[in-house]
Enzyme design. Structure first.
Site, PDB file in Angstrom:
ATOM      1  N   ASP A 153       0.861  -1.178   0.000  1.00 19.80           N
ATOM      2  CA  ASP A 153       0.000   0.000   0.000  1.00 19.80           C
ATOM      3  C   ASP A 153       0.902   1.235   0.000  1.00 19.80           C
ATOM      4  O   ASP A 153       1.755   1.374   0.874  1.00 19.80           O
ATOM      5  CB  ASP A 153      -0.887  -0.007   1.246  1.00 19.80           C
ATOM      6  CG  ASP A 153      -1.967   1.052   1.226  1.00 19.80           C
ATOM      7  OD1 ASP A 153      -1.760   2.115   0.596  1.00 19.80           O
ATOM      8  OD2 ASP A 153      -3.008   0.829   1.855  1.00 19.80           O
ATOM      9  N   LYS A 174      -1.175   9.741   1.194  1.00 22.97           N
ATOM     10  CA  LYS A 174      -1.336  10.980   1.961  1.00 22.97           C
ATOM     11  C   LYS A 174      -0.130  11.205   2.870  1.00 22.97           C
ATOM     12  O   LYS A 174       0.354  10.277   3.520  1.00 22.97           O
ATOM     13  CB  LYS A 174      -2.619  10.935   2.791  1.00 22.97           C
ATOM     14  CG  LYS A 174      -3.866  10.898   1.931  1.00 22.97           C
ATOM     15  CD  LYS A 174      -5.124  10.865   2.762  1.00 22.97           C
ATOM     16  CE  LYS A 174      -6.336  10.797   1.845  1.00 22.97           C
ATOM     17  NZ  LYS A 174      -7.579  10.637   2.580  1.00 22.97           N
ATOM     18  N   TYR A 232      -0.976  -8.943  -8.668  1.00 24.77           N
ATOM     19  CA  TYR A 232      -1.090  -7.501  -8.887  1.00 24.77           C
ATOM     20  C   TYR A 232      -0.158  -7.041  -9.998  1.00 24.77           C
ATOM     21  O   TYR A 232      -0.517  -6.231 -10.837  1.00 24.77           O
ATOM     22  CB  TYR A 232      -0.766  -6.715  -7.606  1.00 24.77           C
ATOM     23  CG  TYR A 232      -1.871  -6.706  -6.598  1.00 24.77           C
ATOM     24  CD1 TYR A 232      -3.090  -6.074  -6.869  1.00 24.77           C
ATOM     25  CD2 TYR A 232      -1.706  -7.309  -5.362  1.00 24.77           C
ATOM     26  CE1 TYR A 232      -4.109  -6.060  -5.939  1.00 24.77           C
ATOM     27  CE2 TYR A 232      -2.727  -7.297  -4.419  1.00 24.77           C
ATOM     28  CZ  TYR A 232      -3.920  -6.670  -4.707  1.00 24.77           C
ATOM     29  OH  TYR A 232      -4.922  -6.658  -3.787  1.00 24.77           O
ATOM     30  N   GLU A 233       1.041  -7.558  -9.992  1.00 23.53           N
ATOM     31  CA  GLU A 233       2.025  -7.193 -10.998  1.00 23.53           C
ATOM     32  C   GLU A 233       1.521  -7.523 -12.401  1.00 23.53           C
ATOM     33  O   GLU A 233       1.617  -6.698 -13.325  1.00 23.53           O
ATOM     34  CB  GLU A 233       3.328  -7.933 -10.710  1.00 23.53           C
ATOM     35  CG  GLU A 233       4.480  -7.571 -11.575  1.00 23.53           C
ATOM     36  CD  GLU A 233       5.773  -8.190 -11.084  1.00 23.53           C
ATOM     37  OE1 GLU A 233       6.772  -8.087 -11.818  1.00 23.53           O
ATOM     38  OE2 GLU A 233       5.805  -8.780  -9.979  1.00 23.53           O
ATOM     39  N   THR A 268       3.742 -11.280  -9.436  1.00 23.60           N
ATOM     40  CA  THR A 268       2.615 -11.439  -8.532  1.00 23.60           C
ATOM     41  C   THR A 268       1.325 -11.198  -9.312  1.00 23.60           C
ATOM     42  O   THR A 268       1.351 -10.701 -10.444  1.00 23.60           O
ATOM     43  CB  THR A 268       2.679 -10.425  -7.372  1.00 23.60           C
ATOM     44  OG1 THR A 268       2.431  -9.115  -7.899  1.00 23.60           O
ATOM     45  CG2 THR A 268       4.022 -10.465  -6.671  1.00 23.60           C
TER      46      THR A 268
END
Length: 164
Positions: free
Chosen positions: A63, A67, A141-142, A139
């Site tokens: 993550d 912010k 996500y990758e 991965t």
């Protein structure tokens, strides 16, 4: 990676139970004796591992906590790097992969300020021809981000320079 390296032990650490549940289903279907799953917060790694116990740490698509007020939660913030230094062996490697350019730039600056040595660095890992890129284990996500044409940023770093 556990499949490709059966003689190495891997620990998947995740604080979200739902994320580990997916991996647990795969582990039940195809058990890997060299893979352990751990639900834990990385804030307390030094309570989970002894000094000089870990040879590599992989931060895969963490993550980015974009912010500014959440900077301390980024896994490349100084407090995390301090823990990594303690638990990694003297020749241990920290590997980071992300699709988030700002997080990658932040991480490079953070590691540099911490005095880390960049062994390998890529602004587009999937289009590099380095040995690291050629042996990269992707991965989920990758694969998802790469399929959208997003570059995958990566760095392999150590706490000791090659001259130390």
């Amino acid at each position: 990676m556990a499949q490709q390296h059966p003689n190495m032990n891997f620990i998947a650490l995740e604080m979200q139970e739902s994320a580990l549940a997916v991996l647990l289903k795969q582990q039940v279907a195809t058990p890997l004796p060299n893979l352990q799953l751990l639900v834990a917060n990385a804030d307390h790694l030094v309570d989970l591992f002894s000094d000089d116990q870990v040879s590599e740490i992989y931060l895969n698509f963490s993550d980015p906590w974009p912010k500014t007020r959440h900077e301390k939660r980024r896994l490349t913030y100084a407090s995390f790097l301090t823990q990594y230094r303690r638990i990694l062996t003297p020749t241990g490697v920290l590997q980071l992969k992300t699709d988030n350019r700002h997080f990658f730039e932040y991480s490079l600056m953070s590691m540099n300020h911490f005095g880390m040595h960049f062994a390998e660095l890529s602004l587009d890992l999937h289009h590099d021809t380095t040995a690291w890129a050629m042996t990269n284990v992707t991965t989920e996500y990758e694969d998802k981000f790469a399929a959208k044409g997003q570059p995958i940023y990566g760095v392999r770093a150590t706490f000791e320079s090659p001259l130390d």
